[in-house]
Structures are given as structure tokens and as C-alpha cells.
Design a protein around this motif. Structure first.
Motif, mmCIF file in Angstrom:
data_model
loop_
_atom_site.group_PDB
_atom_site.id
_atom_site.type_symbol
_atom_site.label_atom_id
_atom_site.label_comp_id
_atom_site.label_asym_id
_atom_site.label_seq_id
_atom_site.Cartn_x
_atom_site.Cartn_y
_atom_site.Cartn_z
ATOM 1 N N PRO A 139 44.934 -27.864 29.602
ATOM 2 C CA PRO A 139 43.626 -28.271 29.259
ATOM 3 C C PRO A 139 42.664 -28.925 30.525
ATOM 4 N N GLN A 150 48.879 -29.337 33.454
ATOM 5 C CA GLN A 150 48.587 -29.337 31.961
ATOM 6 C C GLN A 150 47.059 -28.266 31.705
ATOM 7 N N ALA A 191 35.955 -27.060 24.776
ATOM 8 C CA ALA A 191 36.238 -25.731 24.467
ATOM 9 C C ALA A 191 35.687 -25.012 23.501
ATOM 10 N N ILE A 245 38.830 -33.094 25.593
ATOM 11 C CA ILE A 245 38.672 -31.754 26.349
ATOM 12 C C ILE A 245 38.599 -30.525 25.196
ATOM 13 N N ALA A 246 39.516 -30.549 24.222
ATOM 14 C CA ALA A 246 39.624 -29.422 23.569
ATOM 15 C C ALA A 246 38.427 -29.249 22.775
ATOM 16 N N GLY A 304 43.026 -35.489 25.381
ATOM 17 C CA GLY A 304 43.217 -34.030 25.231
ATOM 18 C C GLY A 304 42.466 -33.542 24.128
ATOM 19 N N LEU A 354 39.306 -27.430 31.867
ATOM 20 C CA LEU A 354 38.381 -28.281 32.095
ATOM 21 C C LEU A 354 37.568 -28.295 33.542
#
Length: 492
Positions: A320, A318, A487, A483-484, A480, A324
Motif C-alpha cells: 500500500p 508494504q 486506490a 490508503i486503500a 492502511g 501511495l
């Protein structure tokens, strides 16, 4: 599929190494190096006696029934595998608690083997908790019931430090030179930490013995690296298609690395010829591996488990999670490292991502997640400590720590229950029960765990707030989105 099969060497008949911790990693790593060495040279001095100390009697018995032969399947990928028959282990022992509740089935045999003058090296893979050291201070956990038992009855020890102390006591009394003790567990300065555990326990028992150990016994450090997942039915079935029916088989990646401090007063195999890197100082290599590889594995373990992802491969498939790990390794872990000039940390990070993406391995995140209270101080919290002092980013470690705290509640974000396998599990569970939905109080309580948190990290209000914000992001929006958000923060 391309399959290479390699038969075991002729049995040596001379046991020069005793290994404590007869698990999959030992069978797929140290024993493989020794098997390759024996096949090439015919050197008959270095057979291995391997012992399980607490559990694993069935494995010991199974190896005995198989004549101590077993197979290691080394996968480059799902289409390329080398199957090695391993014969380096020539004796298997069990000293733990049997089904009848009694301890020490083969303890007398193990202590005799350790006292034997032919035994010149003792290696260990007993996991971090097997040394009974406070992970923050490095002090021996003298109040632990197992250590208390060894103090009360030193001649019938149950722990690895206790067994080493009793064996060294016997050798000193007999005038036999001490064996070298080589730790192969993932701990910073693992040779010195093993030395501390053994010497501190000896000090409680007999001060003169402790002084002799500190003066005469060598405890070189080492760094080991090979991904060895726990075996699954799927793995055994795949091996069966290759013609291997072996209850003791191990599956691992093809990559393997071993870096060893070259200090063996009573001699050693010429491991150098089999790719072992013999050095004067292991520290740069072990720190790099702990913070980059093991630190990345822990990120996957806690965040992936919360999202009900099963394996490393599933997680790094994946985008993401790939992003990471790349950010963590390059922006948080790498700046804390002092490595030899020939090591390219960007290339090392890329190689780790490629290894994690090996589709032939089913390395379960729950396996990696074990014993977090013992592992995280050296994998993450030293990284946070250095970066906080330098004013650098700590967002990935903060998210990982938030994930670990939430993981210790024993349920995924969707509510599926699992067992938290950790020496501090009862205490961690109690913190969740005590603080309930008061997230700020919960995070504050975890920051108060002196056995886990370095003082400078525990006292950082900025870092604590990062962890609190990350915990809320995880529990309110999911893995998810959390983690986004990292970013997004990086883009700003």
C-alpha cells in the motif's frame, strides 16, 4: 560481503571553505565530494573548517580527538559497501551553548576564520529553521529570541545569518573580497532565501552593510541528494564487523547527487570532475527533488509513524505504501514540474522507490518527520496549490496533510506517545488541546496557520474537505484502510 576501503588523502593545510552545520549529512555529502577531489588532484587550497552552531559539542570534540579523520560507509545494498576515510575537514569548532550555560566557546575562532582572506566559500547545512525565515512569506523572523539576541549583540552572534553578517562586516571593513555563500539545505531557491535572511538581518543592524551584501556577495543555489540516516547502535556494530571502530562514522546510500549554480567570484574546487553538476539554474532540479523525493519521504514519515512503522525500508516493503508513493509522484507531483527534456520523471520516480527499498539503511521515519511546519510548504503545499489551480487531483497530499495534523498530537493511532520535534510544536499542541474531538474545528485551525498554509490553499474549501475526510478515515479506520480508500477513489 563485498567491501572496498579507500584511505584519506594527504592533509592539505590550507582552509578555503568554512561549513556551518557539522552534521551527518555534511560529512557524508559535501565533505566526500571534496575528499574525492583532493585525492584525485592533490589541490591543497580547499580544506574545510566545520562548525556546529547550537548543539553537537561532543561531535566537535570527538573529531578533534580523532585528528579530524572519520569514515563514511556507502551502501549499494546490504552486500556491497565502500568505506571511505575522510580527511577533508581540518578544523572543527563549536559556537553553541555549553554545559555551563555560556555561548560561543569557539565563536572568536570561527569569526577569525571567516574573515581570513583564504576563506573563499561558506557552505551551510543548518536545516530550514536555521535561517529564521517565515516558510510562507520568506521574511526574517525578527521576533525570534535568537535573532533578537543577534540584533542586540551583533558582534557575538548565535545564528547562522548573524554569523555571516558579522563575518561579512569584518571583511568589508578590512577591504577583503566577500566569500561566496552556498546553501546546501532543502529549501526552494535556497540561495535567494539565504540572501534574504542575511540581508534582512544586516538591514536591521546597518543599512550600508546590507546594501554592500546585496551588491557584492554571491549566494548561488544548490540541490543536494543523498539518504543519510541517523546512526544507530546496529550501524556501529555492522561497521565493527568491517574493522571500523569510529564514533564519528556515517552510514549512507551509495547514490549521491549535487547540482550547483556556477557563480563563485572568488573561485571554487573543480567539483565538476567529481560528478557535481554545475548549472546556470538549479531550480528545476531542486523543485523536482523537493516535491518527489522529500515529498514522498514526508508521506512515509507521518503516515508510517502513525502506524508505528519505524523506517523507510519497513514502510516501502508494504505494497500500500509503494502504491501511495507511486501515485503521489506520478499523478500529483510530476505534473507540477518543469524539468529539462533529458529528465524522465517516470524513471526518476522508479529510481526513488528503489532507493527507498535499500535494505542496508535504517532511515527512521521520526527523523524525517522533524520540522514539518518548515518543510511542508515546499514539499506538499506548493504541489496542492498548483494542482488546485489546474483542477487536478490532490488526494495524496490531502491524506499526507491529515497525517501531519494527527501526528502533531504526539501519539500514534494506537496511543503511543512521542515527542513532536518542530519549531511550532507548542502552538500545534495547543490547537489539539483547544479543539479536542472537534475534528472540523481542528482542521480549520490548521488551515489558519499563515506561517504554513499558502493563501490559495487555505481558502480552498474543496481541499479542506478532502483533508477533513482523510483525517476521519485515518482516525476512524487506520492508515492502511485510508490508503486503500485512495486506490478505490482512483479506480472510480
Amino acid at each position: 560481503m563485498s567491501v572496498q576501503t579507500i584511505k584519506a588523502s594527504q592533509r592539505a593545510g590550507h582552509i578555503g571553505i568554512v561549513h556551518l552545520g557539522l552534521g551527518a549529512f555534511h560529512r557524508a555529502h559535501q565533505a566526500v565530494y571534496l575528499e574525492r577531489y583532493r585525492c584525485r588532484t592533490g589541490d591543497d587550497q580547499w580544506g574545510v573548517s566545520s562548525a556546529n552552531l547550537r548543539r553537537g559539542a561532543s561531535l566537535v570534540d570527538s573529531l578533534i580527538d580523532a585528528g579530524f579523520l572519520y569514515h563514511v560507509a556507502e551502501y549499494r545494498d546490504s552486500d556491497n559497501v565502500t568505506v571511505r576515510e575522510i580527511g577533508a575537514i581540518e578544523e572543527a569548532l563549536f559556537t553553541g551553548q555549553g554545559a555551563d550555560g555560556q555561548w560561543g566557546r569557539d565563536l572568536a575562532a570561527l569569526l577569525d576564520r571567516l574573515a581570513n582572506v583564504e576563506t573563499r566559500i561558506v557552505t551551510l547545512t543548518v536545516t530550514e529553521k536555521g535561517y529564521f525565515l517565515n516558510p510562507a512569506s520568506g521574511e526574517l523572523l525578527q521576533s525570534d529570541p535568537m535573532i533578537q539576541a543577534d540584533i542586540a549583540a551583533p558582534q557575538t552572534p548565535r545564528t547562522a545569518p548573524g554569523i555571516l553578517v558579522e563575518a561579512l562586516r569584518r571583511r568589508r571593513a578590512a577591504g577583503t573580497p566577500p566569500f561566496t555563500v552556498l546553501c546546501c539545505d532543502n529549501m526552494p531557491d535556497n540561495g535567494e532565501r539565504t540572501r534574504q535572511a542575511v540581508a534582512q538581518l544586516a538591514q536591521v543592524q546597518e543599512a550600508a552593510l546590507a546594501d554592500w551584501i546585496l551588491e557584492h556577495v554571491a549566494f548561488p543555489s544548490s540541490m543536494v541528494d543523498r539518504i543519510v540516516p541517523a546512526m544507530t547502535e546496529q550501524d556501529f556494530a555492522a561497521l565493527k564487523t568491517l574493522g571500523v571502530e569510529d564514533a564519528n562514522a556515517v552510514v549512507c546510500e551509495a547514490f549521491s547527487q549535487w547540482v550547483v549554480e556556477d557563480h563563485f567570484p572568488e573561485g571554487r574546487p573543480v567539483w565538476d570532475t567529481e560528478g557535481v553538476t554545475m548549472v546556470a539554474d538549479v531550480a528545476p532540479f531542486e523543485t523536482m527533488k523537493l516535491r518527489m523525493l522529500n515529498g514522498s519521504h514526508s508521506l512515509l514519515a507521518y503516515l508510517g509513524s502513525l502506524a508505528e512503522i519505524e523506517t523507510v525500508f519497513d514502510a516501502v516493503s508494504q505494497a500500500p505504501f509503494q502504491a501511495l508513493l507511486s501515485r503521489y509522484m506520478n499523478e500529483e507531483a510530476a505534473p507540477t514540474l518543469e524539468t529539462p527534456a533529458e529528465i524522465d520523471l517516470n524513471a526518476y520516480a522508479d529510481s526513488l522507490l528503489a532507493r527507498f527499498a535499500n535494505d542496508s539503511l535504517r532511515h527512521k521515519l521520526q527523523q524525517i518527520a522533524m520540522d514539518g511546519s518548515q518543510k511542508l510548504p515546499q514539499r506538499w503545499l506548493q504541489v496542492a496549490e498548483i494542482n488546485l489551480a489546474a483542477g487536478r487531483d490532490t488526494a495524496c497530499v490531502a491524506l499526507g496533510l491529515a497525517g501531519w495534523i494527527r501526528y502533531t498530537a504526539g501519539t500514534t493511532l494506537a496511543g503511543r506517545a512521542f515527542r513532536v520535534d518542530d519549531p511550532m510544536a507548542e502552538r500545534l499542541t495547543a490547537l489539539h488541546h483547544r479543539h479536542g474531538d472537534d475534528v472540523a474545528a481542528l482542521v480549520d485551525a490548521f488551515f489558519g496557520l499563515e506561517a504554513v498554509m499558502p493563501d490559495t490553499v487555505a481558502q480552498s474549501e474543496r481541499f479542506k474537505q478532502q483533508v477533513l475526510d482523510a483525517y476521519r478515515a485515518l482516525t476512524e479506520r487506520g492508515v492502511g484502510p485510508a490508503i486503500a480508500e485512495l486506490a478505490t477513489q482512483s479506480a472510480r
